[in-house]
Enzyme design. Structure first.
Site: not given
Ligand SMILES: Cc1cc2nc3c(=O)[nH]c(=O)nc-3n(C[C@H](O)[C@H](O)[C@H](O)COP(=O)(O)OP(=O)(O)OC[C@H]3O[C@@H](n4cnc5c(N)ncnc54)[C@H](O)[C@@H]3O)c2cc1C
Ligand SMILES: Cc1cc2nc3c(=O)[nH]c(=O)nc-3n(C[C@H](O)[C@H](O)[C@H](O)COP(=O)(O)OP(=O)(O)OC[C@H]3O[C@@H](n4cnc5c(N)ncnc54)[C@H](O)[C@@H]3O)c2cc1C
Lengths: 697, 697
Positions: B150, B444, B446
């Site tokens: 995703q 971070t 789910e």
């Molecule tokens: C070890 C690991 C394994 C993973 N495995 C998978 C997997 O198998 N499949 C998959 O699809 N994904 C996977 N992920 C991805 C994971 O689901 C995402 O990293 C997670 O959903 C966070 O999204 P992001 O990285 O875009 O964070 P971002 O959204 O970029 O967050 C960055 C910062 O901005 C803040 N922020 C973002 N939007 C807002 C808002 N609207 N209002 C206020 N603050 C906000 C957040 O709180 C955070 O502090 C994995 C991640 C990790 C670390």
């Protein structure tokens, strides 16, 4: 065939570089000016000169291996780098400060680190002239390599419990070193596992049947010809750690090892060579002065840690665009004048601001407090030279608490910044993971952060008693005794805040911090002296007292530096820093609101007002935040971070770094044949597969 | 020659084993009884059976390599183990629960993890019967291996911003997958880097020129014969991470890849094969039910995380003796009746208790709340089956906030416990370092722990408005609407605590938590509805509201379980758990005191009383703490910790593990010749060295 990214693909618009440019254009001051104010021109020139040398060095210039390899590989690389740094040091005749800058920029602890930071200073401070000549001079030339062996497997913070013995034998004029138990093994000793051939060993000095407790000795431990452990010595590495794996923290056990009489570092206490008689040390307070210096440096270092973590998270948050602030969507004007709605950089979400901006404020707070401690250290050294010890206790107490507070803040800051980078913060390419791992032990060594606070609080309780007993006069008054006196003159004082304007009044904020610290001290004195509560039952409160006192110091130093200096107060940088100072006061106050409320000083309504106003203050520094971290001027070479580099090419860097992952060096990774193919091919008979390997299951 | 420890040396007295024995003898209840109460007999039998299989397995039985090796080595070992687990699964015909236990005990995330935890469940929940037959059955047999793709390089939490497109071509009856930018690369996908040959890909579904937003597809990505990426696909590993390095989190880019019509998971929305017409999904709330289930499991998992960290730190602290509590020195009676003063185990220092005991209490709190969520999940499923959706919103909102709160607590707990182990906590042998690194992303993924709280608070604000509008009746009342109503009926209520006895009254404590949560909700509704504060400006408050609500839930569930059940309340375990519950309430209350004080509910004097009494409550559970962690019954095989194992042979284990360090496999480590000898031998001419290599410098 290695895996590579299609080179024609670009990140989604707007690009990181242009977002950062806008941020920089929006700032209310020039970051280069603030940078010069922080460091001074001369320092910056020195740093640039050294940076240039390192970046262009064949061994030190390339940090690209750091994130991919295991301990064995990294340890050897680090040893090579340590040797190279030693050579450069000789070649360029660096001063201690210059060498420190090189180590800071290279940013990887090495097997030789304790040689310079503990082994040599201990000889300098505790050795006789003869010992300095004998050991210090070759040590400076790296002809001997040393470490500092105090901690044992069984004892760290309780130094008096150390078990290693050094028993003097006048017949042979030697000390016999012995490790009576498994727990007496020295443990955790940086540089000992692999590199050192000498060690400062803290051992119980026993002579004529009397145990004089732990004393420092300088002991050769490995053969200088072939590096084998000397007879009777078992020495090695303590194994893998959470971080710091480029250092060979080691252990050592002695089985009746004879060491010559000269080994005892004898500036303060000594043993008569013939009779074995122990000569008592003159009670020297001078050693406390050194501790203050070391801790002032730790505070200044924590400033860099806070600022570095914030640099990465703030720059990345200015680029990372995610979702939209419905009430205030981000608009971009293109070159042709057309306006487009784009996603909101996460830096615009107040929650993100609330998590990050106080960290910037803490970095500046540590800057001013570290500087002030340095100043006071020198002032105190002069006083002590004149036999005046009146500053020492206060300074030492504050430095203990400040070491604890600022390193605790710095450790959390790295992790908070990492988490604020979302998923990508978890990649080592963020530059925050290993940084956290290597910095973390600062919370435990040089005084465990919980234990240290007992020293601070003990002094403050004593001060309260002295003030009460009328023992404080103009001559021996300190900052601590003053605020305690103020409090005692009006313990029913109440916070005067009635409107948000009051919340920008630095003196009023300072008064609140003074009241709260003194209130806690008073309650503790009452509990101990009147209610007879034991010290142990007060430990939690003691921790709070130290924190309150040190937060007060930080508020006081910050306010003094940016409000009370009139040239400063009217400049662009000054005005920006004033907003940062107010944020530091309010965010600290808000976070510790329970203390202020419990003392009765702050009313619930005032607390509500502060909570709300803090959001407004966050907004007031929003335009400046990228410039505020830029002003620390950390070179990309230091940051080694795809998310935090100056130009903002986040996604290009992430993919470029991923290409170097060993697993990507072929399109089918090692392990497939053994562990995947057998599993999936057990069901092969049921598949229909076309020539291209595409299945119809 | 390898480095070994002298085998005749023993640790200093008293030995760890005897200290733990004493602790166990002092407990007020039998830990085995509590263990049975927590897990039930049947579960324990199953667990023991599986543990026996794993411990005796040639591949899975030995975890000793885990702390010493780099990613490459560990990844391959982990792949081998994953294969072995898959084989055992087939061999023993394990149920999902049994397989889960095996994974829990083996305790290392692997490349196949997402195959079972995300790939298969997504097909199950979102696939048609045909798709299940086609994909799920071979997946269960590991004949295809999948992942869940995703997140993209540029978008994680904002799913609507995903850039990968899947454009339907009726001519070829295929979807064409394309990655238009660098940021559209899928990123972070567990299992994708190396292992998977299929992926659930979330891509924007475009048909007949219309973009229907992200939808799930099942896509083959690697050739089933030779594992090479299919044409048009660039796939690989995203590189090293802070932890989780035994998983191959990967990236994937599509360059106009054709995928058959069957790929779209079509239970809810579909595309007409011939016309390309989009068939809108029936608005299904059922998916929310699944989310509640997943989150209930996360809460139950966080219980184990808390308890496991506490197990290590509590047992070690009972053994680690350091310094002395002057007012109450520790005495030991020897076999011959003589009494000896020994050092104080750090578990007796109140500061250490204050840091550790609340973590034990949190573990139990998560236990009861996780169980309650499971119960409510099933109740809600039944209701929904009957068309009654009245529970769903409340349950979903609470589950979001609880995921955030409990994983945040669990992450801090591991680090707090690690730090409470002093220097040895920093050794990987503590078992806490890698544990922290691997668990950390739970904060971070789910749902980012900050973002999730918006869902909780949004629901609570809505509930407040509904209550006010008189829209709540007996039929649709929930726990949330009830406490909000209670509050609204008396918003001027004040806390009735007058003596410490009141602080042991669970109902009174519960009322305080209710008041505080409702107060925060009311203030937020006022700010938004009356003062027109934007959602963005409320985010910090929103986070607090969610936390307050979820702490209330935890208090409520804990109190219900141990006070309101009369059989429980009179048993030894019940009484012990009541003390733990009170500690949970008070330590949470104390930590969040600012909220309670700011609302005016709690007075400063009451807050002071709580602060003091908390220390007394810590003492009340002191005799039970080892038994309380023992009751979780974590086998040493799971803990893999020198500090935390059941028998308490801390120092023997530390040294045995250090012997395995690769650097210790010879007495002079690799690197000496190249990097140390040249440095130190440059000054050789000045030395006098005897035959044994001892120098006279
Ligand atoms: C070890 C690991 C394994 C993973 N495995 C998978 C997997 O198998 N499949 C998959 O699809 N994904 C996977 N992920 C991805 C994971 O689901 C995402 O990293 C997670 O959903 C966070 O999204 P992001 O990285 O875009 O964070 P971002 O959204 O970029 O967050 C960055 C910062 O901005 C803040 N922020 C973002 N939007 C807002 C808002 N609207 N209002 C206020 N603050 C906000 C957040 O709180 C955070 O502090 C994995 C991640 C990790 C670390
Ligand atoms: C990476 C690293 C490098 C190091 N390098 C060196 C080195 O080069 N040379 C060297 O000599 N040492 C070194 N050390 C050791 C370090 O100085 C000790 O680990 C540190 O002093 C803490 O002591 P400890 O480990 O005994 O902790 P402990 O004292 O065992 O602490 C355990 C817990 O008990 C608590 N506690 C202990 N005593 C009390 C008390 N009296 N009251 C209340 N609470 C108490 C502590 O707060 C802590 O929570 C290093 C350590 C690390 C992690």
């Amino acid at each position: 065939m290695a895996v590579t990214f299609p080179k024609h693909l670009k990140p989604i618009e707007p690009q990181g570089a242009s977002l950062l440019q806008q941020e920089r254009a929006n700032a209310t001051f020039k970051s280069s000016e603030l940078m010069e104010y922080i460091y001074g021109k001369e320092y910056l020139e020195t740093r640039d000169r050294i940076l240039h040398i390192l970046q262009n060095d064949p061994i030190l210039g390339d940090k690209s291996h750091r994130y991919y390899n295991g301990r064995d590989f990294r340890f050897k690389k680090s040893l090579a780098a340590a040797k190279r740094l030693a050579e450069l040091n000789r070649e360029h005749k660096w001063t201690d400060e210059e060498f420190g800058i090189a180590e800071f920029l290279f940013d990887e602890p090495s097997a030789f680190r304790l040689h310079r930071s503990m082994f040599m200073p201990t000889i300098l401070n505790q050795g006789t002239e003869e010992q300095k000549k004998l050991y210090l001079e070759p040590a400076m030339r790296y002809e001997i390599i040393g470490c500092y062996a105090q901690t044992e497997l069984g004892h760290g913070s309780n130094v008096r419990g150390l078990e290693t013995t050094a028993t003097y034998h006048p017949e042979t004029q030697t000390f016999v070193f012995n490790s009576p138990t498994l727990t007496s093994s020295k443990w955790w000793i940086g540089g000992l596992g692999v590199a050192a051939n000498h060690a400062i060993v803290m051992a119980r000095l026993i002579s004529n049947g009397k145990d004089h407790g732990p004393h420092p000795f300088i002991v050769q431990i490995r053969n200088l010809e072939n590096h084998q452990p000397l007879e009777g010595i078992t020495v090695g590495d303590i194994g893998p750690k959470f971080g710091f794996n480029t250092v060979d923290n080691g252990f050592i056990l002695f089985d009746h090892v004879h060491v010559p009489h000269i080994a005892l570092l004898a500036r303060y206490s000594s043993i008569n060579k013939i009779t074995g008689e122990y000569v008592t040390p003159p009670n020297s307070k001078l050693a406390y002065g050194t501790m203050v210096f070391v801790r002032a440096n730790i505070v200044l270092e924590s400033r860099y840690v806070l600022a570095r973590a914030a640099t990465v998270a703030v720059r990345y948050s200015a680029i990372r665009s995610q979702g939209s602030d419905a009430a205030n969507p981000k608009k971009l004007t293109a070159a042709d004048g057309s306006v487009k709605t784009v996603e909101t950089p996460v830096l615009d979400y107040t929650m993100q601001q609330y998590r990050l901006f106080p960290i910037i404020a803490q970095a500046y707070a540590c800057h001013f407090t570290g500087q002030e401690m340095h100043r006071m250290y020198y002032e105190n050294q002069e006083k002590m030279a004149q036999g005046d010890f009146s500053y020492l206790a206060d300074l030492h107490a504050s430095s203990s608490g400040l070491k604890s507070l600022t390193t605790t803040l710095a450790v959390s800051a790295i992790e908070d910044c990492r988490r604020a980078c979302g998923g990508h913060g978890y990649s080592l390419f963020s530059g925050l993971g290993q940084f956290y791992q290597d910095y973390l032990p600062k919370a435990t060594w040089e005084g465990d952060n919980y234990l240290l606070t007992q020293q601070t609080a003990r002094y403050l309780l004593k001060t309260m008693r002295s003030v009460r007993a009328g023992k404080i006069n103009d001559k021996n008054a300190t900052f601590s005794s003053q605020y305690i006196s103020e409090y005692l003159s009006n313990p029913q004082a109440r916070c005067p805040f009635t409107s948000v304007q009051d919340l920008s009044n630095p003196e009023a904020l300072l008064s609140a911090f003074k009241f709260r610290a003194a209130f806690l001290v008073e309650k503790a004195v009452y509990a101990i002296d009147v209610e007879q509560t034991t010290w142990n039952d007060m430990l939690v409160e003691i921790y709070r007292i130290s924190r309150a006192h040190c937060q007060l110091l930080m508020v006081s130093n910050f306010v003094k530096a940016v409000f009370n200096d009139s040239a400063m107060a009217t400049s662009d940088i000054g005005k920006a820093l004033q907003r940062v100072a107010i944020l530091f006061c309010l965010s600290t106050l808000e976070q510790e609101a329970a203390d202020f409320l419990t003392s009765g000083y702050l009313s619930p309504d005032q607390a509500l007002m502060i909570k709300q106003h803090t959001i407004a203050v966050l907004k007031s520094i929003r335009p400046d935040v990228v410039a505020l971290v830029d002003a620390f001027g950390f070179p990309d070479y230091l940051l080694n971070s795809a998310l935090g580099e100056k130009e903002g090419d986040v996604y290009e860097k992430m993919t470029a770094m991923a290409e170097k992952e060993p697993l990507n060096q072929s399109t089918v990774a090692d392990g497939y044949e053994d562990y995947i193919r057998p599993l999936i091919h057990s069901g092969k008979s049921a598949w229909k597969i076309d020539q291209k390997g595409v299945a119809r299951l």
